[in-house]
Scaffold this active site. Sequence first.
Site, PDB file in Angstrom:
ATOM      1  N   GLU A   1      -8.838  -9.887   4.296  1.00 19.30           N
ATOM      2  CA  GLU A   1      -9.265  -8.504   4.026  1.00 19.30           C
ATOM      3  C   GLU A   1     -10.683  -8.448   3.472  1.00 19.30           C
ATOM      4  O   GLU A   1     -11.024  -9.137   2.506  1.00 19.30           O
ATOM      5  CB  GLU A   1      -8.269  -7.868   3.028  1.00 19.30           C
TER       6      GLU A   1
ATOM      7  N   SER B   1       0.838  -1.202   0.000  1.00 20.27           N
ATOM      8  CA  SER B   1       0.000   0.000   0.000  1.00 20.27           C
ATOM      9  C   SER B   1       0.873   1.252   0.000  1.00 20.27           C
ATOM     10  O   SER B   1       0.369   2.357  -0.194  1.00 20.27           O
ATOM     11  CB  SER B   1      -0.951  -0.002   1.198  1.00 20.27           C
TER      12      SER B   1
ATOM     13  N   LYS C   1       4.929 -11.378   2.966  1.00 23.69           N
ATOM     14  CA  LYS C   1       3.495 -11.647   2.773  1.00 23.69           C
ATOM     15  C   LYS C   1       3.202 -11.718   1.275  1.00 23.69           C
ATOM     16  O   LYS C   1       3.698 -10.897   0.505  1.00 23.69           O
ATOM     17  CB  LYS C   1       2.644 -10.559   3.435  1.00 23.69           C
TER      18      LYS C   1
ATOM     19  N   ASP D   1       5.626  -6.937   2.326  1.00 23.14           N
ATOM     20  CA  ASP D   1       4.837  -7.439   1.194  1.00 23.14           C
ATOM     21  C   ASP D   1       5.739  -7.756   0.017  1.00 23.14           C
ATOM     22  O   ASP D   1       6.652  -6.978  -0.310  1.00 23.14           O
ATOM     23  CB  ASP D   1       3.838  -6.363   0.739  1.00 23.14           C
TER      24      ASP D   1
ATOM     25  N   GLU E   1      -0.091 -12.477  -1.647  1.00 22.64           N
ATOM     26  CA  GLU E   1      -1.543 -12.501  -1.822  1.00 22.64           C
ATOM     27  C   GLU E   1      -1.968 -13.709  -2.650  1.00 22.64           C
ATOM     28  O   GLU E   1      -1.421 -13.945  -3.736  1.00 22.64           O
ATOM     29  CB  GLU E   1      -2.006 -11.224  -2.544  1.00 22.64           C
TER      30      GLU E   1
END
Length: 272
Positions: free
Chosen positions: A190, A53, A121, A91, A123
């Site tokens: 999320e 982000s 991390k 991330d 996704e």
Amino acid sequence: MSIHKKTYKKVTTNSLQEMKQNREKISMLTAYDYTLAKIVDEGGIDVILVGDSASNVMAGRETTLPITLDQMIYHAASVVRAVDRALIVADMPFGTYQGNSKEALNSAIRIMKEAGAHSVKLEGGSEILESIERILTAGIPVMGHLGLTPQSIYKFGTYTVRAKEEEEAAKLLEDAKLLEQAGCFAIVLEKVPASLAQKVAESINIPVIGIGAGSGVDGQVLVLHDMIGMTHEFSPRFLRRYLNLFDDIKNAVGQYVSDVKSVDFPNEKEQY
Ligand code: KIV
């Protein structure tokens, strides 16, 4: 309900596992730079996420997709220099792990070696399992991320709540179990219905950390700049703002401009 709360001098992946077992909720926030990471760490946070982000918050981009591995390493290294206690998760950016487990391993190794992060991390679920497994073989702790996965925004089309339908909810639960079996130490969930998030947290033994996923999970994560009100365009229902720094900083800047123009600043004590 009485809550067992142990003091951790340094938070590790084992500490998070213990917190889940002891029903102590895990606190997690993002940070992308030295100065704010120091404040967040001293504030007692358990986990700092160097989130992609940063692409939105630090660089003003519309999505998280453009941020590069070099840029993530720069942000993560800045955070690592500031932090004494929290576990640092970085991330893996879009394009550095999907569809190529060798590249995934190389990217994760660069994050650990060059930034000094404690974990990474990624996704996704079954689609990226091979990459997760290969990273884990190098002894690198992996956090999963399911539900709304912003790197897939062009597949989803919108940032609305995920897994409201039964089929997607069932796949999400299956993916969470797969990630646990593979050896992930925790999962971020999320923007999914609170009832589903609670079911996931109760179905697996690793911590589930929610954002927009209700209170039935093992911990919560927010984007720091949203939570302290430095950003103000973004107001999802799940966001609680603890400060309004956008207005506070704007007002301070306005006051400074006025003091400079009126020659109130600097005064005699503020010069040599
Ligand atoms: O990049 C990020 O900030 C994240 C959080 C939204 C969990 O992945």
